[in-house]
Enzyme design. Structure first.
Site, mmCIF file in Angstrom:
data_model
loop_
_atom_site.group_PDB
_atom_site.id
_atom_site.type_symbol
_atom_site.label_atom_id
_atom_site.label_comp_id
_atom_site.label_asym_id
_atom_site.label_seq_id
_atom_site.Cartn_x
_atom_site.Cartn_y
_atom_site.Cartn_z
ATOM 1 N N ASP A 207 -11.842 3.256 -14.029
ATOM 2 C CA ASP A 207 -12.429 2.936 -15.328
ATOM 3 C C ASP A 207 -13.884 2.510 -15.158
ATOM 4 O O ASP A 207 -14.234 1.776 -14.222
ATOM 5 C CB ASP A 207 -11.616 1.797 -15.961
ATOM 6 C CG ASP A 207 -12.035 1.478 -17.373
ATOM 7 O OD1 ASP A 207 -11.946 2.367 -18.220
ATOM 8 O OD2 ASP A 207 -12.451 0.325 -17.612
ATOM 9 N N GLU A 256 -7.249 8.674 4.410
ATOM 10 C CA GLU A 256 -6.366 8.163 5.465
ATOM 11 C C GLU A 256 -4.919 8.594 5.241
ATOM 12 O O GLU A 256 -4.107 8.558 6.164
ATOM 13 C CB GLU A 256 -6.425 6.637 5.513
ATOM 14 C CG GLU A 256 -7.751 6.066 6.011
ATOM 15 C CD GLU A 256 -7.741 4.549 5.960
ATOM 16 O OE1 GLU A 256 -6.650 3.960 5.766
ATOM 17 O OE2 GLU A 256 -8.821 3.949 6.101
#
Length: 526
Positions: A207, A256
């Site tokens: 956001d 990752e």
């Protein structure tokens, strides 16, 4: 990464506003169990993922965008166990889950802001936020305005003679902004990001992604508009260069995981500036707001499409197409209202799903829902109460059934009144009615997502396609994809001839081989 790992490059993602989607327990407010119960419907739309707007713990001043605990579910929506069940069942349907994160601001009930208020001026606790002394005449520290109207500053302790500081809130006073120039804030949000990804979320929507850093020293803005246009109205409160390092750090985190997780940003900036957030080491997507805000205007569509393609060519990521979300006026209303607006909204959905890159649909868009004129006394949006603009009309609960019981199936029969009132006759637009109508927009959306998926598998659509936009004097807008598919949209007053080729789909039937006004089509030219 494999093409499967990069699923978001061609994804159709369905935005769910949980508060208004489905109420499982009869309290008049939608919840996570309601979303879980409706997963077969969502999967049946042919979408690849769900973006859930905030369901974290919150006082709900701004319908969840004022988060008081980033690592818990608000009891209004259920529990963490409910989220885990939703995630597991969505994955069983082959649907990913994207969680909304709100890193620009928090709730004034967050433990760190409460500690900052208690600690007082000059304390390390206040370095987590933007506290500053006002002017000698009692004025705020600078001339910045809130997106919701009024000053962007509120006195921390208005009754204190010794604590005369103000705090910054680009939104409501209950939403203080984090101070991202404090490295501890970045560490905190990396923990929040990892927490949701470790839980199994397939990505995050960020956001106000461009608003984290403010200009050093918080000087007066050179522009003080009379009409607020989000953060774009204040160049000192957005798009500061240090913000890009945040998303480089987050991108490293996302990669990752196996498969990597998606980062999509709410970056309400012109295409060239927004696309900078999708450089190869930053976010994967940002919403194409220049497109999302378009009216029904052929020249505008072609110009914005061309601008977005230029940004894609420079930075590499395809535009992230959307025409509706929980903040925008429904397209069926924005494009003209009534039957004409509905016809145009239908054409726009078909066109949207044919453009190269990912597409986002907002709940109810597949039903052609119009904007609702919510009675003034029932409006809850803080933007309405502070700035006179209401977003409640796009957030009215979904109609599931033709009969009015439970607000047309939003809640169980005999439930409490819904949190926003639904209009009489809402059931005529419901899922139940449209499922039984082969000519409905719901059927068109389902058939179009199937066609899109089939063409992607067979090579008829290229995930890396580029686009060339054009508009003719008679109002025909075309987006010619480099893979040979043309998306055509008749936006003028007359039926128009289509480019030569096979018509793959159209929002309404052709008439004597011509595309009628307010109609879209896909054409395979090779």
């Amino acid at each position: 990464m494999t093409d499967t790992d990069r699923w978001w490059r061609t994804a159709v993602i369905y935005e769910v506003y949980p508060r208004s989607f489905a109420d499982s327990d009869g309290d008049g407010v939608g919840d996570l169990r309601g979303v879980t119960d409706r997963l077969p419907y969502i999967a049946g739309l042919g979408v690849d993922g769900i973006w859930l707007t905030p369901f974290q713990r919150s006082p709900q001043v701004d319908q969840g965008y004022d988060v008081s605990d980033y690592l818990d579910v608000d009891p209004m929506f259920g529990t963490l166990a409910d989220f885990d069940e939703l995630l597991a069942r969505a994955h069983a349907h082959g649907v990913r889950i994207i969680v909304d994160l709100v890193p620009n601001h928090t709730s004034d009930q967050h433990e760190r802001f409460r500690a900052a208020l208690a600690a007082g001026p000059g304390s390390p606790e206040r370095e987590w936020f933007h506290f500053a002394e006002g002017g000698p005449d009692g004025s705020p520290p600078n001339n910045w305005l809130s997106v919701f109207g009024g000053s962007a500053w509120t006195r921390a302790r208005p009754d204190s003679d010794t604590d005369t500081e103000w705090y910054l809130h680009l939104f409501a006073p209950a939403q203080p902004d984090w101070n991202w120039r404090n490295p501890a804030v970045g560490d905190y949000f990396e923990h929040v990001l990892r927490w949701w990804l470790e839980r199994g979320a397939d990505g995050v929507r960020v956001d106000v992604a461009h608003g984290l850093f403010k200009a050093e020293g918080l000087p007066d803005s050179p522009v003080v508009p009379t009409v607020i246009d989000g953060l774009r109205s204040n160049p000192l409160a957005m798009d500061q260069e240090p913000v890009h390092e945040v998303y480089r750090r987050w991108r490293r985190v996302a990669e990752e995981y196996d498969p990597p997780r998606l980062l999509v940003g709410e970056v309400n900036l012109p295409p060239e500036r927004s696309a900078r957030y999708t450089r190869p080491d930053e976010m994967h997507q940002t919403f194409a707001f220049a497109f999302a805000k378009l009216d029904w205007d052929a020249a505008q569509w072609a110009a914005v499409g061309t601008e977005l393609e230029a940004a894609r060519a420079r930075y590499g990521a395809a535009p992230t197409w959307a025409l509706e979300n929980h903040d925008l006026v429904r397209s069926a209303t924005r494009f003209g209202a009534g039957e004409r607006g509905e016809r145009r909204a239908r054409a726009a959905v078909l066109a949207l799903l044919g453009l190269p890159g990912p597409a986002y649909l907002f709940q109810g868009q597949e039903l052609g829902l119009p904007e609702v004129d919510v009675p003034i006394e029932a409006r809850l949006d803080p933007m309405w109460h502070r700035g006179g603009v209401s977003r409640d009309g796009v957030r009215v609960p979904m109609p599931w059934t033709a009969e009015p019981d439970g607000a047309f199936g939003f809640s169980p029969a005999g439930a409490a009144e819904p949190w926003l009132p639904v209009p009489l006759g809402w059931g005529t637009r419901s899922v139940q009615v449209q499922q039984d109508d082969p000519d409905s927009l719901l059927h068109l959306v389902r058939s179009t997502t199937r066609l899109r998926a089939q063409l992607l598998v067979e090579g008829g659509l290229d995930a890396a396609a580029t686009s060339t936009w054009a508009v003719t004097d008679d109002g025909l807008v075309t987006c010619r994809r480099s893979d040979g598919v043309v998306v055509a949209l008749a936006m003028g007053a007359q039926a128009v001839a289509l480019p030569e080729g096979e018509v793959l789909a159209s929002s309404h039937p052709l008439v004597e081989g011509l595309l009628p006004p307010d109609t879209a089509a896909w054409i395979a030219t090779s």
